[in-house]
Design an enzyme around this catalytic site. Structure first.
Site, PDB file in Angstrom:
ATOM      1  CG  HIS A   1      -1.705   1.694   7.814  1.00 48.03           C
ATOM      2  ND1 HIS A   1      -0.546   1.285   8.424  1.00 48.03           N
ATOM      3  CD2 HIS A   1      -1.315   2.617   6.878  1.00 48.03           C
ATOM      4  CE1 HIS A   1       0.493   1.912   7.908  1.00 48.03           C
ATOM      5  NE2 HIS A   1       0.045   2.728   6.955  1.00 48.03           N
TER       6      HIS A   1
ATOM      7  CE1 TYR B   1      -0.233   8.331   8.705  1.00 48.82           C
ATOM      8  CE2 TYR B   1       0.508   6.174   7.947  1.00 48.82           C
ATOM      9  CZ  TYR B   1       0.439   7.550   7.784  1.00 48.82           C
ATOM     10  OH  TYR B   1       1.064   8.142   6.717  1.00 48.82           O
TER      11      TYR B   1
ATOM     12  N   PRO C   1       0.854  -1.200   0.000  1.00 41.41           N
ATOM     13  CG  PRO C   1       0.088  -0.977   2.185  1.00 41.41           C
ATOM     14  CD  PRO C   1       0.851  -1.903   1.291  1.00 41.41           C
TER      15      PRO C   1
END
Length: 364
Positions: A168, A173, A25
Site C-alpha cells: 500500500h 499511509y 482493498p
C-alpha cells in the site's frame, strides 16, 4: 485487437487471472480487536470470491503493531495471526475454485503518521517530525526495520497460502508519506530528491521479491497525485517499478477513472491516460475509481489499462465481477441501499456502521 473484461490476464509471475475485474482493498473495521481474523471479515471476503473476482484482496493489513490505522484492522505482524490467515487463504481458494478461478492477496500497510496510538499503544512514527499529529521521524535504522516488517509480513502471507501481496503505497499511509515532496526532506537517502523519497517503497518491493517464491505475485498501489506527490513523479515511479523486475502489477487509485489531473498544467487531459501511456514491459496496470458497471470497466480497458478494481460496486453486490464479465450492459445496484440489503450481501454490521458514518449516500 480489443481486450475484453472476460479475457484472462497473465502476470510476469504466478498463476493467470481468469479475467479483468478485481476486488479493491477496502477498509472495513471487521477484524477482531487484536487484529486477528473475524467471522465477519472471513464471510465478506469469501462471498466476493464466490462472486467471481479475478483477485480477492483483503483490506489494508498492518505489518507492525505501531502501524495500526483504524479499529478492527486486520493484522499480519506476528505469527500469532497465522491460523486466521491460513483459514482465510484456504476458504478463499475453495470459493474461487468453485467460481471463476480467481486469485488471492493481502494488502500490506503501515499507517505512519496516520496510525492510531490509542489503539496500538505505540507512539506515532513517520517520515518526518510532525508536531501537529505528534509524529516522530523514524531513524534510519527504524526505516530499515520497516522494510524488514513488510518482508516478514509478505513471507507470512505466502506461508498462509495466499497467491500474493500488494504494497500500500497510496492514500497518505507510510510508504506514500515518504513520497511527499513538501515535507520529506530527510538527508539519510530516504528523502529530498524524488529518487530518494521513493527509495523506501522500491526497497520494500525488492526485498519482498527476494524473500518470496518465484510464483508469488507482488503488486503495488500508488496515489497518482496530491499528498505532496507531483504527477510527473508518480508516473516516473510507476515506470521505474514496472522496469525493476520486482513487481507483477500496478494498482493506481484514481478516485474517479474519468477525472482530470489536479495540476493545472495538465488541464484537458485524463489522469488515466498518463499511466496507460507508460512503457510497462508486460507489467499489468489496474485502475480504481467509480467503476460501477461493465461499460465503465470496458472504457478503462479501451484507454489502455489491463484490469479494473471495484470497490463500492462490490460492496453493493457480491457477484459484481461475474456479472460484469458475463453482461456488457451490467450496472451495479445504485445506492443508497438498506442495511438489510447489505447484510444479505455479507457486509458485516461493523462494516455497515463504518459506511454509514463515512459515506453519506451509501446506506439508507
Amino acid at each position: 485487437m480489443t481486450t475484453s473484461l472476460a479475457d484472462p490476464l497473465d502476470l510476469p509471475r504466478g498463476p493467470r487471472w481468469p479475467h479483468r475485474v478485481a476486488l479493491a482493498p477496502l477498509t472495513n473495521h471487521q477484524a477482531e480487536p487484536d487484529g486477528s481474523l473475524s467471522e465477519q471479515e472471513r464471510a465478506w471476503l469469501v462471498r466476493r470470491a464466490e462472486g467471481g473476482m479475478a483477485l480477492t484482496m483483503t483490506c489494508a493489513a498492518h505489518v507492525s503493531a505501531a502501524g495500526q490505522s483504524f479499529p478492527g484492522q486486520l493484522a499480519v505482524w506476528d505469527d500469532r495471526f497465522l491460523p486466521g490467515l491460513e483459514r482465510l487463504a484456504a476458504d478463499l481458494r475453495t470459493a474461487s475454485d468453485a467460481s471463476l478461478g480467481g486469485r488471492t492477496s493481502v494488502q500490506l500497510q503501515h499507517g505512519g503518521r496516520r496510525a492510531l496510538p490509542e489503539l496500538s499503544g505505540h507512539p506515532r512514527v513517520g517520515a518526518w517530525d510532525d508536531e501537529e499529529t505528534g509524529t516522530r521521524a523514524l531513524s534510519t535504522g527504524e526505516v530499515e526495520q520497516v522494510v524488514a516488517d513488510f518482508v516478514a509480513a509478505a513471507v507470512r502471507c505466502e506461508r498462509a497460502g495466499f497467491d500474493g501481496v500488494e504494497l500500500h503505497g497510496a492514500h497518505g499511509y507510510l510508504l506514500c508519506q515518504f513520497l511527499d515532496g513538501r515535507h520529506n526532506h530527510r538527508t539519510d537517502g530516504y528523502g529530498g530528491s524524488a529518487e530518494d523519497r521513493s527509495r523506501l517503497l522500491r526497497e520494500v518491493a525488492a526485498e519482498v521479491r527476494r524473500a518470496t517464491g518465484p510464483d508469488f505475485q507482488l503488486g503495488v498501489r500508488l496515489t497518482p497525485e496530491r499528498s505532496g506527490i507531483l504527477l510527473a513523479e508518480s508516473t516516473a515511479l510507476a515506470a521505474q517499478l514496472a522496469a525493476s523486475g520486482d513487481v507483477d502489477y500496478l494498482d493506481v487509485s484514481l478516485w474517479d477513472v474519468r477525472k482530470e489531473p489536479h495540476e493545472a498544467a495538465y488541464s484537458g487531459t485524463l489522469l488515466i491516460d498518463h499511466f496507460a501511456a507508460l512503457e510497462r514491459g508486460g507489467v499489468p496496470l489496474g485502475v480504481a475509481g467509480e467503476v460501477t458497471g461493465s461499460a465503465a470497466a470496458q472504457w478503462c480497458l479501451d484507454r489502455g489499462v489491463d484490469f479494473v478494481l471495484v470497490g463500492t460496486a462490490a460492496i453493493l453486490q457480491h457477484d459484481v465481477a461475474a456479472r460484469m464479465v458475463a453482461d456488457p450492459a451490467f450496472e451495479a445496484v445504485r445506492p443508497p441501499v438498506s442495511r438489510e440489503h447489505l447484510a444479505a450481501e455479507s457486509v458485516g454490521p461493523r462494516f455497515v456502521d463504518y459506511l454509514a458514518t463515512n459515506w453519506d449516500d451509501l446506506v439508507a
